[in-house]
Design a protein around this motif. Structure first.
Motif, PDB file in Angstrom:
ATOM      1  N   ALA A 175       0.702  -1.185   0.097  1.00  0.00           N
ATOM      2  CA  ALA A 175       0.039  -0.047   0.068  1.00  0.00           C
ATOM      3  C   ALA A 175       0.853   1.083  -0.062  1.00  0.00           C
ATOM      4  CB  ALA A 175      -0.841  -0.032   1.254  1.00  0.00           C
ATOM      5  N   THR A 176       1.882   0.950   0.755  1.00  0.00           N
ATOM      6  CA  THR A 176       2.998   2.415   0.924  1.00  0.00           C
ATOM      7  C   THR A 176       3.545   2.727  -0.459  1.00  0.00           C
ATOM      8  OG1 THR A 176       3.490   2.015   3.072  1.00  0.00           O
ATOM      9  CG2 THR A 176       4.943   3.347   1.856  1.00  0.00           C
ATOM     10  N   CYS A 177       3.811   1.551  -1.257  1.00  0.00           N
ATOM     11  CA  CYS A 177       4.292   1.737  -2.605  1.00  0.00           C
ATOM     12  C   CYS A 177       3.486   2.326  -3.492  1.00  0.00           C
ATOM     13  CB  CYS A 177       5.051   0.332  -3.208  1.00  0.00           C
ATOM     14  SG  CYS A 177       6.373  -0.346  -1.889  1.00  0.00           S
ATOM     15  N   LEU A 178       2.327   1.884  -3.662  1.00  0.00           N
ATOM     16  CA  LEU A 178       0.957   2.181  -4.316  1.00  0.00           C
ATOM     17  C   LEU A 178       0.884   3.579  -4.140  1.00  0.00           C
ATOM     18  CD1 LEU A 178      -0.954  -1.340  -4.430  1.00  0.00           C
ATOM     19  CD2 LEU A 178       0.214  -0.227  -6.424  1.00  0.00           C
ATOM     20  N   TYR A 179       0.881   3.973  -2.990  1.00  0.00           N
ATOM     21  CA  TYR A 179       0.308   5.403  -2.842  1.00  0.00           C
ATOM     22  C   TYR A 179       1.189   6.346  -3.151  1.00  0.00           C
ATOM     23  CZ  TYR A 179      -1.140   9.512  -0.077  1.00  0.00           C
ATOM     24  OH  TYR A 179      -1.772  10.660   0.391  1.00  0.00           O
ATOM     25  N   GLU A 180       2.832   6.000  -2.986  1.00  0.00           N
ATOM     26  CA  GLU A 180       3.773   6.889  -3.578  1.00  0.00           C
ATOM     27  C   GLU A 180       3.443   6.907  -5.202  1.00  0.00           C
ATOM     28  OE1 GLU A 180       6.126   8.456  -2.274  1.00  0.00           O
ATOM     29  OE2 GLU A 180       5.651   8.210  -0.072  1.00  0.00           O
ATOM     30  N   LEU A 181       3.198   5.841  -5.651  1.00  0.00           N
ATOM     31  CA  LEU A 181       3.138   5.666  -6.997  1.00  0.00           C
ATOM     32  C   LEU A 181       1.916   6.700  -7.573  1.00  0.00           C
ATOM     33  CD1 LEU A 181       3.972   4.292  -9.944  1.00  0.00           C
ATOM     34  CD2 LEU A 181       2.297   2.490  -9.250  1.00  0.00           C
ATOM     35  N   ALA A 182       0.837   6.313  -6.888  1.00  0.00           N
ATOM     36  CA  ALA A 182      -0.416   7.262  -7.310  1.00  0.00           C
ATOM     37  C   ALA A 182       0.087   8.749  -7.071  1.00  0.00           C
ATOM     38  CB  ALA A 182      -1.339   7.172  -6.253  1.00  0.00           C
ATOM     39  N   TRP A 191      -3.964  11.102 -14.409  1.00  0.00           N
ATOM     40  CA  TRP A 191      -5.081  10.637 -13.553  1.00  0.00           C
ATOM     41  C   TRP A 191      -5.420   9.235 -13.712  1.00  0.00           C
ATOM     42  CZ3 TRP A 191      -5.111  13.437  -9.178  1.00  0.00           C
ATOM     43  CH2 TRP A 191      -4.717  14.787  -9.157  1.00  0.00           C
ATOM     44  N   GLY A 192      -5.550   8.859 -14.942  1.00  0.00           N
ATOM     45  CA  GLY A 192      -5.899   7.473 -15.133  1.00  0.00           C
ATOM     46  C   GLY A 192      -4.996   6.590 -14.463  1.00  0.00           C
ATOM     47  N   LEU A 193      -3.796   6.679 -14.425  1.00  0.00           N
ATOM     48  CA  LEU A 193      -2.842   5.688 -13.684  1.00  0.00           C
ATOM     49  C   LEU A 193      -2.835   5.939 -12.248  1.00  0.00           C
ATOM     50  CD1 LEU A 193       0.059   5.419 -16.180  1.00  0.00           C
ATOM     51  CD2 LEU A 193      -1.599   3.757 -15.641  1.00  0.00           C
ATOM     52  N   VAL A 194      -3.290   7.297 -11.560  1.00  0.00           N
ATOM     53  CA  VAL A 194      -3.486   7.683 -10.317  1.00  0.00           C
ATOM     54  C   VAL A 194      -4.485   6.518  -9.751  1.00  0.00           C
ATOM     55  CG1 VAL A 194      -4.319   9.243  -8.720  1.00  0.00           C
ATOM     56  CG2 VAL A 194      -2.851   9.806 -10.321  1.00  0.00           C
ATOM     57  N   ARG A 195      -5.826   6.839 -10.514  1.00  0.00           N
ATOM     58  CA  ARG A 195      -6.875   5.895 -10.224  1.00  0.00           C
ATOM     59  C   ARG A 195      -6.537   4.388 -10.103  1.00  0.00           C
ATOM     60  NH1 ARG A 195     -11.869   7.809 -14.221  1.00  0.00           N
ATOM     61  NH2 ARG A 195     -12.680   5.725 -13.255  1.00  0.00           N
ATOM     62  N   LYS A 196      -5.748   3.849 -11.183  1.00  0.00           N
ATOM     63  CA  LYS A 196      -5.337   2.704 -11.228  1.00  0.00           C
ATOM     64  C   LYS A 196      -4.800   2.068  -9.990  1.00  0.00           C
ATOM     65  CE  LYS A 196      -3.131  -1.021 -14.002  1.00  0.00           C
ATOM     66  NZ  LYS A 196      -2.103  -1.265 -15.228  1.00  0.00           N
ATOM     67  N   ALA A 197      -3.436   2.794  -9.654  1.00  0.00           N
ATOM     68  CA  ALA A 197      -2.775   2.612  -8.458  1.00  0.00           C
ATOM     69  C   ALA A 197      -3.764   2.509  -7.237  1.00  0.00           C
ATOM     70  CB  ALA A 197      -1.551   3.517  -8.446  1.00  0.00           C
ATOM     71  N   LEU A 198      -4.431   3.732  -7.103  1.00  0.00           N
ATOM     72  CA  LEU A 198      -5.475   3.687  -5.785  1.00  0.00           C
ATOM     73  C   LEU A 198      -6.455   2.692  -5.755  1.00  0.00           C
ATOM     74  CD1 LEU A 198      -5.688   7.548  -5.589  1.00  0.00           C
ATOM     75  CD2 LEU A 198      -4.256   6.139  -4.135  1.00  0.00           C
ATOM     76  N   GLU A 199      -6.868   2.190  -6.967  1.00  0.00           N
ATOM     77  CA  GLU A 199      -7.872   1.306  -6.719  1.00  0.00           C
ATOM     78  C   GLU A 199      -7.248  -0.201  -6.441  1.00  0.00           C
ATOM     79  OE1 GLU A 199      -9.798   1.711 -10.569  1.00  0.00           O
ATOM     80  OE2 GLU A 199     -10.928   3.155  -9.755  1.00  0.00           O
ATOM     81  N   GLN A 200      -5.966  -0.193  -6.713  1.00  0.00           N
ATOM     82  CA  GLN A 200      -5.174  -1.525  -6.110  1.00  0.00           C
ATOM     83  C   GLN A 200      -5.126  -1.643  -4.955  1.00  0.00           C
ATOM     84  OE1 GLN A 200      -1.629  -2.821  -8.653  1.00  0.00           O
ATOM     85  NE2 GLN A 200      -2.498  -1.564 -10.171  1.00  0.00           N
ATOM     86  N   LEU A 201      -4.817  -0.405  -4.466  1.00  0.00           N
ATOM     87  CA  LEU A 201      -4.352  -0.055  -2.796  1.00  0.00           C
ATOM     88  C   LEU A 201      -5.581  -0.412  -2.074  1.00  0.00           C
ATOM     89  CD1 LEU A 201      -2.609   2.905  -1.471  1.00  0.00           C
ATOM     90  CD2 LEU A 201      -4.455   1.675  -0.201  1.00  0.00           C
ATOM     91  N   LEU A 202      -6.702   0.272  -2.491  1.00  0.00           N
ATOM     92  CA  LEU A 202      -8.017   0.047  -1.818  1.00  0.00           C
ATOM     93  C   LEU A 202      -8.745  -1.254  -1.566  1.00  0.00           C
ATOM     94  CD1 LEU A 202      -9.409   3.564  -2.635  1.00  0.00           C
ATOM     95  CD2 LEU A 202      -8.663   2.894  -0.429  1.00  0.00           C
ATOM     96  N   ALA A 203      -8.234  -2.110  -2.523  1.00  0.00           N
ATOM     97  CA  ALA A 203      -8.597  -3.532  -2.713  1.00  0.00           C
ATOM     98  C   ALA A 203      -7.876  -4.451  -1.864  1.00  0.00           C
ATOM     99  CB  ALA A 203      -8.416  -4.150  -4.252  1.00  0.00           C
ATOM    100  N   ASP A 205      -6.277  -5.899   1.691  1.00  0.00           N
ATOM    101  CA  ASP A 205      -6.834  -6.206   3.094  1.00  0.00           C
ATOM    102  C   ASP A 205      -5.788  -5.783   4.140  1.00  0.00           C
ATOM    103  OD1 ASP A 205      -9.338  -7.292   2.252  1.00  0.00           O
ATOM    104  OD2 ASP A 205      -8.153  -9.319   2.087  1.00  0.00           O
ATOM    105  N   ASN A 206      -5.948  -5.709   5.227  1.00  0.00           N
ATOM    106  CA  ASN A 206      -5.279  -5.209   6.371  1.00  0.00           C
ATOM    107  C   ASN A 206      -4.242  -4.049   6.161  1.00  0.00           C
ATOM    108  OD1 ASN A 206      -5.906  -7.529   7.818  1.00  0.00           O
ATOM    109  ND2 ASN A 206      -4.725  -8.874   6.584  1.00  0.00           N
ATOM    110  N   VAL A 207      -4.781  -2.918   5.274  1.00  0.00           N
ATOM    111  CA  VAL A 207      -4.102  -1.976   5.332  1.00  0.00           C
ATOM    112  C   VAL A 207      -4.742  -0.615   6.383  1.00  0.00           C
ATOM    113  CG1 VAL A 207      -3.989   0.211   3.688  1.00  0.00           C
ATOM    114  CG2 VAL A 207      -3.866  -2.243   3.029  1.00  0.00           C
ATOM    115  N   ASP A 208      -3.757  -0.058   6.922  1.00  0.00           N
ATOM    116  CA  ASP A 208      -3.746   0.911   7.843  1.00  0.00           C
ATOM    117  C   ASP A 208      -5.006   1.905   7.640  1.00  0.00           C
ATOM    118  OD1 ASP A 208      -2.853   2.821  10.404  1.00  0.00           O
ATOM    119  OD2 ASP A 208      -2.632   3.912   8.710  1.00  0.00           O
ATOM    120  N   GLU A 209      -5.904   2.131   8.420  1.00  0.00           N
ATOM    121  CA  GLU A 209      -6.978   2.942   8.177  1.00  0.00           C
ATOM    122  C   GLU A 209      -6.816   4.526   7.672  1.00  0.00           C
ATOM    123  OE1 GLU A 209      -9.770   4.552  11.472  1.00  0.00           O
ATOM    124  OE2 GLU A 209     -11.146   3.180  10.592  1.00  0.00           O
ATOM    125  N   GLU A 210      -5.562   4.980   8.218  1.00  0.00           N
ATOM    126  CA  GLU A 210      -5.278   6.491   8.126  1.00  0.00           C
ATOM    127  C   GLU A 210      -4.674   6.273   6.439  1.00  0.00           C
ATOM    128  OE1 GLU A 210      -1.971   9.556   9.211  1.00  0.00           O
ATOM    129  OE2 GLU A 210      -3.195   9.131  10.602  1.00  0.00           O
TER     130      GLU A 210
END
Length: 260
Positions: A175-182, A191-203, A205-210
């Motif tokens: 998640a840290t890597c994907l957030y930095e990527l986004a 912004w298309g690739l921003v969405r792609k990276a963030l959607e992968q992140l949000l999918a 499990d067990n990611v910090d709530e913040e």
């Protein structure tokens, strides 16, 4: 009886000296006492003498680390810290993890000195040392990506962060890597690739709530760029209670009033 006891103690001392476990060297003993009392300059001299006189000494790692702490945190002498770390890396050549720690810290100090190319070169070496060590690999790739970003080399930024996400052994690291990527894609308005990276992140499990809330906030920005205001509102509403600064979310929602 006393004679036998004395002979036994003498034999033990001789054995300890032969195996490298000799009584603590006088320079080292004095350096430790001076260090603990805050007399850092005096202890520095003692640690240096210990290293010079004991090329195979069992407390060399302690001496190197104390000298580095004095140079870096007491004196703020970055150039001296570089020299110490370079010497330490040669001594720890047999231990990959210790050498990685040294090279990673060395790369950080080169950055503080403004020597970006040298920092990249050093961190690339530390990345090779981190092979088969996922946690260290992720840390190194993240640091490299940030330097590449400062250099404006976004091809290398994206390569490092994609590799980072693939190397991660935990969802939190991924998640840290994907957030930095986004974030990096947002800086070049992709912004298309921003969405792609963030959607992968949000999918994941067990990611910090913040982290999840921050990713959702950035995803809302991507949908705002696409003028999908209903989606933006939905995303922002979902993080009213979890975003680190709720007032920012409220302000964004107010600004969306009237947008269709």
């Amino acid at each position: 009886m006393h004679t036998l006891k004395a002979l036994f103690l003498t034999a033990v001392m001789l054995w300890c000296a032969a195996c490298g476990g000799q009584p603590v060297d006088a320079d080292l003993k004095a350096a430790r006492e001076q260090y603990s009392q805050g007399y850092y300059l005096q202890s520095e001299t003692g640690y240096e003498r210990y290293l010079q006189r004991n090329p195979q000494g069992e407390f060399r790692k302690e001496a190197w680390n104390r000298l580095l702490n004095i140079a870096l945190n007491i004196k703020g002498d970055l150039e001296r810290s570089v020299s110490l770390l370079e010497a330490m890396s040669l001594e720890e050549s047999h231990d990959k993890l210790e050498r990685w720690k040294i090279m990673y810290q060395l790369g950080d100090i080169y950055m503080q000195l403004g020597k970006r190319s040298k920092a990249v070169e050093t961190l690339e070496k530390s990345l090779m040392l981190a092979e088969d060590m996922p946690e260290q690999t992720v840390k190194t790739q993240l640091r490299l990506a940030r330097i590449y970003r400062l250099q404006g080399n976004y091809d290398l930024v994206m390569e490092a962060l994609n590799n980072c996400a693939e190397s991660a052994s935990t969802n939190e690291d991924k998640a840290t890597c994907l957030y930095e990527l986004a974030q990096s894609y947002s800086l070049i308005n992709n912004w298309g690739l921003v969405r792609k990276a963030l959607e992968q992140l949000l999918a994941l499990d067990n990611v910090d709530e913040e982290r999840r809330a921050m990713a959702t906030f950035l995803l809302a920005e991507a949908f705002e760029y696409a003028h999908d205001y209903d989606k933006v509102r939905s995303l922002l509403e979902s993080i009213r209670e979890t975003y680190p600064n709720p007032k920012v979310v409220e302000a964004r929602l107010r600004a969306l009033k009237g947008q269709k």
